[in-house]
Design a protein around this motif. Structure first.
Motif, short mmCIF file in Angstrom:
data_model
loop_
_atom_site.label_atom_id
_atom_site.label_comp_id
_atom_site.label_asym_id
_atom_site.label_seq_id
_atom_site.Cartn_x
_atom_site.Cartn_y
_atom_site.Cartn_z
N UNK A 109 78.66 -73.83 1.56
CA UNK A 109 80.05 -74.04 1.97
C UNK A 109 80.51 -72.81 2.73
N UNK A 110 81.42 -72.99 3.69
CA UNK A 110 82.05 -71.85 4.35
C UNK A 110 83.11 -71.28 3.42
N UNK A 111 83.48 -70.03 3.64
CA UNK A 111 84.43 -69.38 2.73
C UNK A 111 85.87 -69.86 2.92
N UNK A 112 86.12 -70.73 3.91
CA UNK A 112 87.47 -71.27 4.08
C UNK A 112 87.51 -72.76 3.78
N UNK A 113 86.55 -73.25 2.98
CA UNK A 113 86.58 -74.62 2.50
C UNK A 113 87.32 -74.70 1.18
N UNK A 114 87.72 -75.92 0.80
CA UNK A 114 88.44 -76.15 -0.45
C UNK A 114 87.92 -77.42 -1.12
N UNK A 115 87.53 -77.31 -2.38
CA UNK A 115 87.09 -78.47 -3.15
C UNK A 115 88.29 -79.34 -3.49
N UNK A 116 88.05 -80.67 -3.50
CA UNK A 116 89.05 -81.64 -3.95
C UNK A 116 88.35 -82.65 -4.87
N UNK A 117 89.11 -83.63 -5.29
CA UNK A 117 88.52 -84.66 -6.15
C UNK A 117 87.48 -85.49 -5.40
#
Length: 556
Positions: A357-365
């Motif tokens: 993952x890139x460091x500006x990604x965000x996990x979601x459901x």
């Protein structure tokens, strides 16, 4: 005048809508064919070939033979032991130096508790079966060419270990009766012998590279051919012996591969039922001048996967501590680069799979790692990519196919195209591709095998001019969309990595929409490194030209 102006505006709106629809249609175009990449795809062909081989081997069973013990002792059996040399009765000084003895260890299983050993064996066998299914292809199956000409012989699938002996399967002669039936065998890096002798057959050339077998009875000659052995005498990595097999007026050639077996690299995850993501997957990322976004990423991961390991490569000039449970933070030389950081992060992974993952990604459901693991566990694929949802609401997969066209002395041509090959059977949201978006999970050993070239410093994505020529669209894409793919990595992995892309596994991308006067100092510094007009393009071109032997690239 006003009416004309309204008509023009209406026309432009309709035209824009049609262009947008066509563009979305192009991006979401789906294949009409599906392909099965499950582990049992070649079972039917394997069963047919096995039955055919048994029929060949069972021929002439009624003809007696005499076993040749000196040759039988050289054949590999379906089992092995590790035995140490016996300790001499008299322990002389320096005996181990002068007469070194073989030592042996046969208790590897004791590394596991006795109560869990049966479970470990079962899981190991399951992993080994999966390994074999991924590494073996239909081209590895033993195929016997039945006697369309008088000669019968194996066309593929014959393998001998270095300096070892095998029985050559499938040799035979099918011809009308004549006074004397004769065949010749000639090798280049090995010798022939017979495992057993059959009365009435003359065998000349035992233990050398040329053997002649003859008999007045065709049946006894064919029985003798079932016992012909081959011993490799000259080993060179990745070689094969080209064997000539001939009789009067007819000649054929087949190969015997010579090489070591591939040692499996299996991962003992410990799970038995549902996928234990923490024991199967490690998340890897690279950070530079974006500690705030990195922390947002970590917080989003912990919301859904509290115990999963996170490996961080960091090449900031003034590193800040990144602490927390199940986090490994590795400091690199300043500005070492994105690819070097990927290599470092992936090199520290000990789980079966690694998620990038890139460091500006965000996990979601919607970031369901279980779905990625399921695709990899139930197929022979090496990598599966997901989709990235931008702050604008646009969700991108950036699936691509890659093909290489031979180009002669000047080098080859490589062609990258939007699209994919086939939908994957059993996974309607997943397709086969050669390159995917910058959010993917892969088998750790295969990712490490391909690696990321550290000479590619800060450049993260394919040159934008190769994707969108319009300056306006380029500017919008730079602001609104995440980078599409890593062409250098996927070019290096072409033919090694088998890749899928699934559009129902989605990760969010932090907003990139910021006015120039609203950027922080770190964001300005990051942009300077990321989008600088350096000689990165020349470095990439030099690597494409020399390392990959390419003369040109095309893309859409």
């Amino acid at each position: 005048m006003m009416r004309c102006l309204i008509q023009k505006k209406t026309f432009l709106v309709i035209l824009s809508a049609l262009l947008l629809f066509a563009l979305l249609r192009y991006w979401t175009l789906r294949a009409t064919t599906t392909v099965d990449v499950g582990p049992g795809q070649s079972n039917k062909a394997q069963k047919v070939l096995k039955e055919r081989l048994q029929n060949v081997q069972n021929s002439y069973d009624n003809i007696p033979y005499v076993l040749k013990e000196s040759v039988a002792g050289r054949l590999a059996l379906n089992g092995c032991v590790c035995e140490a040399d016996k300790k001499p009765a008299i322990d002389l000084p320096f005996a181990q130096v002068l007469f070194p003895r073989v030592w042996a260890q046969d208790d590897f299983h004791t590394a596991f508790q006795e109560a869990k050993l049966a479970q470990v064996k079962s899981r190991r066998q399951q992993e080994y079966n999966s390994f074999q299914q991924r590494y073996q292809t239909p081209a590895d199956l033993l195929v016997i060419a039945e006697a369309n000409s008088p000669l019968q012989y194996p066309t593929q699938g014959v393998v001998v270990r270095p300096l070892k002996t095998i029985v050559i399967p499938g040799l035979g002669l099918k011809e009308k009766h004549r006074q004397l039936h004769t065949v010749n065998l000639t090798a280049t890096v090995g010798t022939f012998d017979v495992l057993a002798t059959v009365d009435g057959v003359s065998v000349r050339g035992q233990g050398v590279m040329h053997m002649t077998l003859s008999s007045s009875l065709l049946s006894t000659l064919n029985r003798q051919l079932q016992f012909v052995t081959y011993t490799n005498t000259l080993f060179h990595p990745k070689t094969a012996d080209t064997v000539q097999f001939e009789t009067d007026g007819h000649q054929s050639v087949f190969t015997i591969k010579v090489g070591h077996a591939v040692i499996p690299k299996l991962y003992h995850s410990g799970y038995t039922g549902e996928y234990n993501i923490s024991s199967l997957v490690t998340i890897a990322t690279k950070t530079f001048l974006r500690y705030d976004k990195l922390q947002d990423l970590i917080d989003s991961i912990r919301e859904f996967y509290p115990t999963i390991a996170i490996v961080i490569a960091d090449d900031n000039e003034h590193p800040q501590p990144v602490i927390g449970p199940h986090i490994e933070h590795y400091i690199m030389p300043f500005g070492k680069g994105w690819f070097a950081g990927r290599n470092l992060a992936v090199s520290q992974v000990t789980t079966k799979y690694v998620l990038w993952v890139d460091d500006d990604f965000l996990f979601t459901s919607n970031t369901r790692l279980e779905n990625m693991v399921e695709v990899l566990e139930k197929t022979t694929l090496d990598m599966v990519g997901g989709a990235v949802r931008e702050a604008t609401g646009y969700t991108a997969t950036f699936r691509h196919t890659i093909s290489v066209e031979e180009g002669g002395e000047e080098g080859d041509c490589i062609h990258i195209r939007n699209g994919y090959h086939h939908v994957i059977q059993g996974f309607p949201n997943c397709v086969l591709a050669d390159a995917v978006i910058n959010f993917f999970m892969g088998r750790t050993d295969k990712m490490q095998q391909v690696g990321f070239d550290p000479r590619l410093n800060r450049v993260a994505h394919l040159a934008p001019s190769m994707w969108i020529s319009s300056l306006v669209l380029l500017t919008l894409r730079k602001w609104l969309f995440s980078g599409p793919i890593l062409p250098e990595f996927f070019i290096d992995g072409l033919g090694i990595l088998h890749i899928a892309s699934c559009d129902d596994i989605i990760i969010n991308h932090a907003s990139k929409i910021k006015l120039p006067w609203g950027k922080s100092d770190s964001e300005k510094a990051y942009a300077k490194f990321r989008y600088s007009s350096s000689d990165a393009g020349q470095i990439r071109n030099a690597l494409f030209y020399f390392k990959n032997r390419l003369k040109c690239m095309s893309s859409n």
